[in-house]
Enzyme design. Structure first.
Site: not given
Ligand code: ATP
Ligand code: LTN
Length: 336
Positions: A118, A200, A203
């Site tokens: 970040k 992964k 958003k």
């Molecule tokens: P960003 O989109 O910025 O990467 P994010 O959507 O991953 O953020 P977080 O707040 O980091 O948001 O994630 C919330 C929860 O969802 C965490 O427990 C994370 O491990 C899980 N998670 C997020 N993205 C995935 C994914 N693609 N697959 C599985 N689990 C996920």
């Protein structure tokens, strides 16, 4: 709700309302939280304090926090069986965070992957909150003395630093904190982007990301455009290494229908990607439809949502207060 007389094991987790929830958040996290509501004493919250480590638009942050609560409920988290609350409503989080910051080392914070990521993405705003974030997350967790913290793979390092901070504190003052374990799901732990199947689902790449509130036609379009593979095989077969796009679609299809990879291969034998992709889209649309409809229904009832987060904050505060009082006493603060 009555206090439990038999001590159940405790589970706790949170998600930052920094973006709209997507299929990755659902399959990797929330879907699995509700499964254990009977067995565990569960606390799930909107980690709004964490979001301001990066600049947020205030009205969007407010909207997403409330919408996230409605989505938690729509995804099956019953507010009677789970304590659902907004982090900033329980002041003990910031109070304990300050204490824990004094037991967190500069060196260990410097090694955090999320801080490195970040701070390289937001070079103009490398603030103290972004650096100290793991101490706040440790406070979020340790206040409730949980046994397990269900998170995706990417958050494991933060649960580990929480354990280190707790052990350091306990080493000085005796057994104040329970040492929590990360709880990482096997299936759905990592959903990849539809347009970039080696990264992964996130958003920050909206084209390849299926949001829980997306309209069915938007979801259908995203799946039709999903990247499959450059091979000419045109065959639905699980091969994560050579066919990551197809493997990801199979994983999603399996997670929403409960079918095994063998069953999926059989179902689409001789049919090719042109048939497979819209079918996965349809299955996701049907899985998300009740969640979207229920979210909209709940969102229309502002009074109900308010009663859920007020009650949740009260219940969370009752537990958090006990831990904070103990910590203040141990470090030598005069009791008020
Ligand atoms: P960003 O989109 O910025 O990467 P994010 O959507 O991953 O953020 P977080 O707040 O980091 O948001 O994630 C919330 C929860 O969802 C965490 O427990 C994370 O491990 C899980 N998670 C997020 N993205 C995935 C994914 N693609 N697959 C599985 N689990 C996920
Ligand atoms: N850091 C997490 C959100 C989060 C959290 C927590 C998760 C904040 N506090 C406590 C589990 C337990 C994230 O960014 N996904």
């Amino acid at each position: 709700m009555e206090e439990n007389t038999i001590k159940k094991k405790v589970m706790l987790s949170g998600i930052q309302p920094s973006g709209d929830l997507h299929l990755g958040n659902y399959l990797g996290a929330i879907k699995n939280w509700g499964v254990r509501s009977e067995e565990f004493d569960c606390y799930y919250f909107m980690a709004d304090l964490h979001t301001i480590t990066v600049r947020q638009e205030p009205s969007q942050l407010r909207r997403r926090t409330i919408e996230q609560l409605a989505q938690y409920i729509a995804c099956g988290l019953d507010p009677e069986k789970n304590t659902l609350f907004i982090q900033s409503h329980v002041p003990e989080h910031t109070q304990l965070a300050w204490v824990l910051e004094c037991y967190t080392m500069f060196g260990e914070l410097s090694r955090m992957t999320q801080f490195k990521d970040k701070s390289s993405k937001h070079k103009d705003n490398i603030n103290c909150g972004l650096f100290a974030y793991p101490s706040l997350m440790a406070a979020d967790i340790l206040l409730y003395q949980p046994d397990y913290v269900p998170v995706g793979e990417d958050q494991k390092q933060h649960v580990e630093i929480t354990r280190n901070i707790a052990e350091r504190f306990n080493g000085i003052y005796g057994d104040v904190f329970k040492i929590p374990e990360p709880y990482i799901p096997k299936a759905g732990a990592r959903i990849y982007g539809l347009t970039t199947p080696t990264d992964k689902m996130s958003k920050s790449v909206p084209d390849g990301c299926v949001f829980l509130m997306d309209d069915p036609d938007v979801i259908a379009r995203k799946f039709k455009r999903a990247v499959t593979d450059s091979d000419t095989e045109n065959c639905v077969r699980y091969d994560k290494e050579n066919k990551p796009g197809v493997a990801n679609l199979m994983n999603i299809y399996s997670a929403v229908t409960g079918k095994t990879f063998e069953e999926i291969e059989k179902e689409f034998e001789g049919k090719g990607y042109g048939v497979f992709k819209p079918c996965v889209g349809e299955a996701v649309i049907e899985a998300l439809r009740p969640i979207r409809e229920e979210t909209n229904r709940i969102l229309a009832d502002k009074e109900y949502l308010e009663s859920v987060y007020k009650d949740g904050a009260e219940r969370a505060h009752r537990t958090a207060f006990k831990t904070l009082r103990k910590v203040y006493k141990k470090v030598g603060f005069v009791q008020p």
